[in-house]
Design an enzyme around this catalytic site. Structure first.
Site, PDB file in Angstrom:
ATOM      1  N   VAL A 108      79.330  30.850  61.810  1.00 15.30           N
ATOM      2  CA  VAL A 108      79.975  29.987  62.802  1.00 15.30           C
ATOM      3  C   VAL A 108      79.147  29.898  64.076  1.00 15.30           C
ATOM      4  O   VAL A 108      78.323  30.763  64.372  1.00 15.30           O
ATOM      5  CB  VAL A 108      81.390  30.507  63.132  1.00 15.30           C
TER       6      VAL A 108
ATOM      7  N   VAL B 270      70.578  27.588  58.516  1.00 14.48           N
ATOM      8  CA  VAL B 270      71.131  26.673  59.517  1.00 14.48           C
ATOM      9  C   VAL B 270      71.522  27.446  60.772  1.00 14.48           C
ATOM     10  O   VAL B 270      71.246  27.018  61.903  1.00 14.48           O
ATOM     11  CB  VAL B 270      72.332  25.910  58.933  1.00 14.48           C
ATOM     12  N   LYS B 271      72.164  28.594  60.599  1.00 15.76           N
ATOM     13  CA  LYS B 271      72.604  29.388  61.754  1.00 15.76           C
ATOM     14  C   LYS B 271      71.404  29.897  62.557  1.00 15.76           C
ATOM     15  O   LYS B 271      71.424  29.894  63.799  1.00 15.76           O
ATOM     16  CB  LYS B 271      73.462  30.559  61.285  1.00 15.76           C
ATOM     17  N   ILE B 272      70.349  30.330  61.875  1.00 13.21           N
ATOM     18  CA  ILE B 272      69.163  30.800  62.589  1.00 13.21           C
ATOM     19  C   ILE B 272      68.532  29.656  63.375  1.00 13.21           C
ATOM     20  O   ILE B 272      68.165  29.809  64.549  1.00 13.21           O
ATOM     21  CB  ILE B 272      68.154  31.428  61.612  1.00 13.21           C
TER      22      ILE B 272
ATOM     23  N   THR C 122      77.533  36.874  60.803  1.00 18.85           N
ATOM     24  CA  THR C 122      76.124  36.525  60.946  1.00 18.85           C
ATOM     25  C   THR C 122      75.290  37.609  60.283  1.00 18.85           C
ATOM     26  O   THR C 122      75.180  38.728  60.802  1.00 18.85           O
ATOM     27  CB  THR C 122      75.736  36.392  62.427  1.00 18.85           C
TER      28      THR C 122
END
Length: 312
Positions: free
Chosen positions: A125, A174-176, A100
């Site tokens: 992930v 997308v992860k945020i 991350t």
């Protein structure tokens, strides 16, 4: 097309990295693993992995995955004096980073990989080591589509959901976005659980009902044991969640997207940080909500299914 004979290297054998490397080994794609603390890499050997003496030993691998704690570590293991890309003309064809890190750090690493003829995929992930072990990890991937297609079979060994989301480093966005929802949903879950308990319903009974309703989810079920037992063993700390809210709200300003719910939740996450409970799980939002409602919580001695049993 996927190449099923790719040789694999792995950098980073913390709890997440080790669990992911072991899944590859069990699927028949055993990686050579390097970790700064060698003992952590050695622990993967009994599961079929091999151990690299140094990062240089991974340069001849076709694909190298990285799973490290942050941008400084990522840049060090790839671009440092002894890093994966330090020797001209000798580097893997593909680097897949599952750490991350910010989009800016990811773009820097991508550019440095491109300068050396190395394809780079950003693949952050969703999940923790227990989720990995149950086979329920989710992965968002961005970068060249043809590179993704080549290694997608390896990514699918790591979890149940692998989604190609676009070019460059959009998977970091997308992860945020994912972690913003993580915080908002957890705060909502804390509020309604406290409301139910103050009205006379046990947390275990309320969450059992919720999880079997249309409003339940993999996440609400997974977080229920922490809420019922008041077990705040860290999976994700308030400090880490605050960082993601800072990044997400900054992106909202940059892209002119109003985010009132996220902004309010960010203040509540900040309140948990200000309380000093920064080494516990962010589920302490439940304690904070209960205190605001004048409710003293006690652990409930009730078995609770976290929904992770039976994974592959």
């Amino acid at each position: 097309m996927a190449d099923n004979d790719l040789t694999v290297g792995w950098i980073g054998a913390g709890r997440m990295g080790a669990a992911m490397a072991i899944r590859l080994a069990r699927a028949g794609a055993a990686p050579a693993v390097w970790n700064r603390t060698r003992a952590k890499a050695e622990a993967t050997r009994e599961h079929g992995c091999t151990v690299a003496d140094d990062i240089a030993g991974l340069r001849d691998r076709d694909v190298v995955f990285t799973m490290v704690s942050g941008p400084a570590d990522l840049e060090s293991v790839l671009l440092g004096a002894d890093g994966l890309l330090a020797e001209p003309g000798r580097a893997p064809a593909v680097v897949v980073d599952c750490s991350t890190v910010s989009a800016e750090s990811s773009a820097l690493v991508r550019a440095q990989c491109a300068a050396r003829g190395v394809q780079f995929l950003a693949a952050p992930v969703s999940g923790n080591a227990k989720v990995v072990e149950s086979g329920k990890l989710s992965i968002a991937v961005s970068g060249p589509r043809e590179t993704f297609d080549r290694v997608a079979h390896l990514l699918r060994h790591l979890g149940r959901a692998v989604t190609y989301v676009g070019e460059d480093d959009v998977s970091r966005l997308v992860k945020i976005c994912h972690n913003l929802m993580l915080g908002v949903v957890t705060q909502c879950m804390a509020e309604i659980t406290v409301l139910a308990e103050k009205g006379g319903v046990s947390r275990a009974a309320f969450l059992d009902f919720l999880n079997d309703s249309v409003m339940g989810s993999v996440f609400t079920r997974y977080k229920s044991p922490a809420f019922v037992h008041l077990d705040y063993t860290p999976t994700f700390t308030p400090l880490l969640l605050r960082k993601d809210f800072d990044l997400g709200l900054a992106l909202g300003r940059e892209l002119d997207v109003p985010m009132p719910l996220a902004a309010l939740t960010a203040q509540l996450v900040q309140q948990t940080v200000s309380s000093g409970r920064v080494t516990e799980d962010f589920a302490i939002l439940l304690d904070q909500q209960a205190a605001a409602a004048g409710l003293a919580l006690k652990p409930e001695d009730t078995p609770v299914d976290d929904g992770l049993a039976g994974g592959s």
